[in-house]
Write a protein that holds these residues in place. Structure first.
Motif, PDB file in Angstrom:
ATOM      1  N   ARG A 277      -3.001  22.712  68.869  1.00 58.78           N
ATOM      2  CA  ARG A 277      -3.101  23.527  67.551  1.00 58.78           C
ATOM      3  C   ARG A 277      -4.515  23.580  66.934  1.00 58.78           C
TER       4      ARG A 277
ATOM      5  N   ASP B 109      -6.450  22.757  61.424  1.00 56.85           N
ATOM      6  CA  ASP B 109      -5.369  23.033  60.238  1.00 56.85           C
ATOM      7  C   ASP B 109      -6.276  22.231  59.236  1.00 56.85           C
TER       8      ASP B 109
ATOM      9  N   MET C 146       2.788  27.943  65.227  1.00 56.36           N
ATOM     10  CA  MET C 146       3.404  27.296  64.531  1.00 56.36           C
ATOM     11  C   MET C 146       4.157  28.157  63.560  1.00 56.36           C
TER      12      MET C 146
ATOM     13  N   GLU D 291       5.644  27.798  60.054  1.00 57.54           N
ATOM     14  CA  GLU D 291       5.565  26.883  58.652  1.00 57.54           C
ATOM     15  C   GLU D 291       5.451  27.798  57.633  1.00 57.54           C
TER      16      GLU D 291
ATOM     17  N   ASP E 243       5.574  21.515  56.550  1.00 56.08           N
ATOM     18  CA  ASP E 243       5.030  22.630  55.560  1.00 56.08           C
ATOM     19  C   ASP E 243       6.405  23.440  55.338  1.00 56.08           C
TER      20      ASP E 243
ATOM     21  N   ARG F  40       4.727  18.792  49.426  1.00 53.40           N
ATOM     22  CA  ARG F  40       5.249  17.658  50.341  1.00 53.40           C
ATOM     23  C   ARG F  40       4.409  16.263  49.919  1.00 53.40           C
TER      24      ARG F  40
HETATM   25 MG    MG Z   1       1.686  21.761  58.959  1.00 59.07          MG
END
Ligand code: MG
Ligand code: PEP
Length: 738
Positions: free
Chosen positions: A497, A500, A590, A592, A616, A626
Motif C-alpha cells: 500500500r 498512508d 483500498m 475505505e 476507516d 476510530r
Molecule cells: Mg485505513
C-alpha cells in the motif's frame, strides 16, 4: 580543595554511617552556603512532606510542619522535581505560610528536590534574610548536596516503617492502554533507575574524563554489536535504530557530563546528574516526537553508567519478569528482551513509538500508561499484567493470581495447538479454500510469514517503516526494504500500500495541519496527488525492488474513481521507465471511503483488486472517529447495515471477477472472519497473532450451513443494532472455537 568540594567531603563523611543526624547535615550546609536557614523535608506516606531537620527555623516545627505535595514552595518543588530560586519567596503565588516555623523573617529561598532512582524523597531548602538570587555555583552545590542527602534519606528510611510495611501487602491496580495483548505474572524489574553512584566526588577530574571517554567508546561498540547481533530473526530493523545511533553520536549531552566532571564529580555522578536533569526536562515536553528522542537519550545514559562500572554484560532476569519503565528506548527494549523479560509496562509510551513497534514485533505483552506503577513497585515484588484488558496489578491477591495462572495455562495449550496448524491449509469444514494473509509494516515482521504459514502479505503498510525511521526515505533505501519484503515472501503475493500518512500517522517534524477533522482532512492519497513527487519516488522504489518479479500496489483513502485513475496513471508512467519491468504489475485499491461504493461498476473496470479497510470504512460509514474511546464498540461491523454493504460489494466484485479481500482489524477476529466468509469474502488479511485462531475457527465452520443461517438472521433481525450475538450462538452450538 575548593570550598564546595570541602563541604561535600565533610558531608560524605557524615553520610558514610547512614544514621548521621540530619540536623548536623543542615547545620553544615547552612554554614557553607552562608544561609541563615537550611531545612530538610522528607516524604511521608500519603504524599506529605514533613520538616525533619532545620538549622535556623524554630526547632518545635520539626515533626510538626507538614505540606502536601504541590502545597507551598516546598510542595511545588516536590511536585515538579525542579529547583526554585526565589529572591522574594513570600510573594511567590505558591507560598504557604506556616507560623510555627518563624520563616516570615526570611525573604529569599533556594529549594531543590531530593531524588533517588526516579523517586522524590524530600526537599532541601536554604533561606536568607536578605532578598537575593542564589548564583549558579550555589545552585549546583545544593543540588549535589541533595544527591548525598538522598542516600542518607534512603538509608535511614523516610517513611514510618510500620506504615510502609502495611502498604506493602495491599494489591494495587493501574489502568493503561494495550500496546501488545497478552498476560504475564512474575517479579517486577524496574528500568532506567540505575542505582545512584556510591562515589560522588573525584580527586582527579582528568582521570574521570578519561574514564568517561573509554566508557563512551565501550557503549558505542556495544550498540553496534546490539544492532548487528541481537535483533530477532537475525533481521536488522535499521529503520528503528538508525535515528537512535545518531543520538549516541550527539555531543550535546556528553558535553554537559564533561562540565559536571570539571565541577568535581566522578564520571558516574556526572552522568547520573545529567540523566536526572533529562528526566525532569522530559516531564515537561509535550511533543511526542521529542519525548521519544529524549527517551532514547535516557536509554543511552543507562548504557553509559553500565559501561562505567564495567557491568556491561546484561545479566538474565528471573523467569517471567515484568519490566516496568517510565520510558524505554528501542535498544534498551532489545537488551531487556535478550535478558528474558516476559512482558513490559511503559508509563510514557505511544503506540507509534519505537519501543511499542518493537514490542509488537517481538510479540511481548505490553501496556502503555499505568501511571504510578513504577513509583509504587519495588524490584522483586510480584506483578500481574493483563495487557488484553489494559491493567497492571501490583501484589495481586492469591485468588486473582490463581485465575490468571489457569488462563495462562489455557493460552499455552492454545498456542501449541495453533503452532501445529501452521502447515495445514486454510480451509473451512466443508472444504472451501480460504486465503489468510498477513498485515505487516516492518522488516522485523517478515519472520511471521514462515511462523504462521500465511499465504502472503495482504497489506504492507509502507508508512510504518518510515514512521519508525522518522523520515521519508530515499528511493534506494525504500527499494532495499521492499526488495527484502518480496524476498521473504518468496513468490507469495504481497500487496504494497502506498504511503498512508496524515491523520494519526504523522512524520516527526511535520506539524499537523490545522484541521478540525484530520482523519477526513488533507491526508494520505490526497497529499500524494497534490504533491506527486513522493508518490512517484515510492512507485520507482517499488518497481526497482520488484526486479522483474510480480508487483501488486494499492492506494489508500481513494474517494473517487478519478483519484484512483490519477494515481494509477502516475504509477504506470514510472513503470514505463523502470527496467526490468515487473513480470506483472497489478494495480488495485483500498476501499475505505464510502463514496467509492457508488462508483463500484466503474471502479471494478479499472482496479485489478480491492481490499476493504474496515477500520476507516467503519469510521466513515458510521461517522464515528476510530480513535475516540467513548465510541469504541458503539457501532459493529456485524451490524445489518455493514453486512448488507459488504455482501453487496462481494456480489459485485464476484460478478466482475475482481479479487476482493478485507484487511481491517475485523478480519483478524474469528467471528467476523467466518461472517465475511459467509458473505463470500474468502481472502482475509490480519496481524500475525490473529492468523492461527482465525484459521482454527474457520476449519470448524460448515459454510453452506452457516450461510443459510446468516441469511435468516439478517432477514429476521434487520432492525437490530448488531447481529453478533445470534451469530455467536450459532458458532458456539456448532463447536467453532472463538
Ligand atoms: Mg485505513
Ligand atoms: C483500514 O483502514 O482498515 C486499514 C487497514 O488501514 P489503516 O488501519 O492502516 O488505516
Amino acid at each position: 580543595m575548593s570550598a564546595p568540594r570541602r563541604l561535600l567531603a565533610r558531608l560524605r563523611h557524615l553520610t558514610a554511617h547512614g544514621t548521621a543526624p540530619l540536623a548536623e547535615f543542615a547545620h553544615l550546609v547552612a554554614a557553607d552556603l552562608v544561609s541563615e536557614v537550611c531545612s530538610i523535608y522528607a516524604m511521608r506516606p500519603g504524599d506529605l512532606l514533613e520538616l525533619v531537620a532545620t538549622e535556623g527555623l524554630r526547632p518545635e516545627a520539626v515533626g510538626r510542619t507538614r505540606l502536601r505535595v504541590g502545597e507551598g514552595i516546598i510542595g511545588l518543588v516536590a511536585a515538579t522535581g525542579e529547583a526554585l530560586n526565589l529572591p522574594d519567596a513570600q510573594n511567590h503565588p505558591a507560598f504557604a505560610y506556616r507560623p510555627e516555623t518563624g520563616e516570615e523573617a526570611y525573604a529569599s529561598m533556594l529549594a531543590v528536590p531530593v531524588r533517588r532512582a526516579g523517586r522524590t524523597l524530600g526537599v532541601l531548602a536554604v533561606q536568607n534574610r536578605a532578598p537575593r538570587r542564589y548564583d549558579a555555583d550555589e545552585v549546583e552545590v545544593l543540588e549535589t548536596v541533595a544527591m548525598l542527602l538522598a542516600e542518607r534519606l534512603a538509608a535511614g528510611g523516610t517513611a514510618d516503617g510500620a506504615e510502609e510495611g502495611l502498604l506493602g501487602t495491599v494489591a494495587r491496580r493501574f489502568g493503561g492502554t494495550t500496546i501488545v495483548p497478552g498476560v504475564a505474572i512474575g517479579p517486577v524489574v524496574r528500568h532506567g533507575l540505575a542505582a545512584p553512584p556510591r562515589c560522588l566526588l573525584a580527586d582527579d577530574p582528568a582521570l574521570e574524563q578519561k574514564r568517561l571517554a573509554a566508557a563512551v567508546e565501550t557503549m558505542q561498540r556495544g550498540l553496534d554489536e546490539l544492532i548487528s547481533a541481537r535483533l530477532p530473526e537475525g533481521e536488522a530493523p535499521r529503520e528503528v535504530l538508525a535515528a537512535y545511533r545518531l543520538i549516541a553520536a550527539d555531543a550535546g549531552w556528553l558535553r554537559r557530563v564533561e562540565d559536571a566532571i570539571r565541577g568535581g564529580l566522578t564520571a558516574e555522578a556526572a552522568v547520573h546528574r545529567v540523566g536526572g536533569e533529562l528526566r525532569d526536562r522530559m516531564r515537561r515536553v509535550v511533543d511526542p516526537y521529542l519525548r521519544e528522542r529524549l527517551a532514547d537519550v535516557e536509554d543511552m545514559i543507562g548504557r553509559l553508567l553500565r559501561a562505567l562500572d564495567g557491568s556491561e554484560a546484561p545479566s538474565p532476569v528471573p523467569p517471567g519478569a515484568i519490566l516496568l519503565a517510565r520510558r524505554l528506548g528501542p535498544a534498551e527494549l532489545l537488551d531487556w528482551h535478550a535478558r528474558g523479560i516476559a512482558a513490559v509496562v511503559i508509563e510514557d509510551a505511544s503506540a507509534a513509538g519505537h519501543a511499542a513497534i518493537l514490542a509488537g514485533a517481538l510479540d511481548l505483552p505490553a501496556l502503555a500508561g499505568a501511571r504510578g506503577a513504577l513509583e509504587a513497585a519495588e524490584s522483586g515484588e510480584e506483578g500481574l499484567l493483563d495487557a488484553d484488558e489494559g491493567v497492571f496489578v501490583l501484589r495481586p491477591e492469591q485468588e486473582v493470581k490463581a485465575a490468571y495462572q489457569r488462563e495462562m495455562a489455557a493460552r499455552r495449550a492454545r498456542q501449541a495447538r495453533w503452532a501445529s496448524l501452521r502447515d495445514r491449509p486454510a480451509v473451512t469444514a466443508d472444504g472451501t479454500p480460504m486465503t489468510l494473509m498477513l498485515n505487516a509494516g516492518l522488516l522485523l515482521e517478515l519472520g511471521q510469514l514462515a511462523a504462521t504459514g500465511a499465504a502472503g502479505i495482504g497489506l504492507f503498510r509502507t508508512e510504518i517503516a518510515m514512521l519508525a525511521r522518522g523520515a521519508v526515505t530515499n528511493v534506494a533505501e525504500q527499494a532495499a526494504v521492499y526488495a527484502r519484503v518480496l524476498d521473504a515472501a518468496a513468490g507469495r503475493p504481497v500487496l504494497f500500500r502506498t504511503l498512508d500518512l496524515g491523520g494519526d500517522k504523522l512524520l516527526p517534524g511535520s506539524a499537523p495541519p490545522e484541521e478540525e477533522n484530520p482523519a477526513m482532512g488533507w491526508r494520505s492519497l490526497r497529499v500524494a496527488l497534490d504533491r506527486p513527487a513522493v508518490l512517484r519516488k515510492q512507485a520507482r522504489a517499488l518497481l526497482l525492488a520488484a526486479e522483474g518479479r510480480e508487483l501488486s500496489v494499492m492506494f489508500p483513502m481513494v474517494a473517487t474513481v478519478a483519484e484512483f485513475a490519477q494515481a494509477r496513471a502516475l504509477l504506470l508512467a514510472e513503470a514505463a521507465r523502470v527496467r526490468p519491468a515487473p513480470a506483472r504489475l497489478r494495480i488495485g485499491t483500498m476501499l475505505e471511503v464510502p463514496s467509492l461504493l457508488w462508483q463500484i461498476d466503474e471502479l471494478l473496470k479499472q482496479a485489478e483488486f480491492i481490499s476493504v479497510g474496515t477500520n476507516d470504512l467503519m469510521q466513515f460509514v458510521f461517522a464515528a472517529d476510530r480513535g475516540t474511546p467513548a465510541l469504541a464498540g458503539r457501532y459493529d461491523v456485524l451490524s445489518p447495515g455493514m453486512l448488507t454493504l459488504l455482501g453487496w460489494l462481494a456480489g459485485r466484485a464476484e460478478a466482475a471477477a475482481v479479487p476482493l479481500s478485507i484487511c481491517g482489524e475485523a478480519a483478524g477476529r474469528p467471528l467476523e472472519a467466518m461472517t465475511f466468509a459467509g458473505l463470500g469474502i474468502t481472502t482475509l488479511s490480519m496481524a500475525a497473532g490473529a492468523l492461527p485462531p482465525v484459521k482454527e475457527a474457520l476449519a470448524a465452520v460448515d459454510l453452506p450451513g452457516f450461510r443459510k443461517v446468516l441469511t435468516a438472521i439478517r432477514r429476521n433481525e434487520a432492525a437490530a443494532a448488531s447481529l453478533r450475538e445470534p451469530i455467536a450462538v450459532w458458532a458456539r452450538e456448532h463447536g467453532v472455537p472463538l
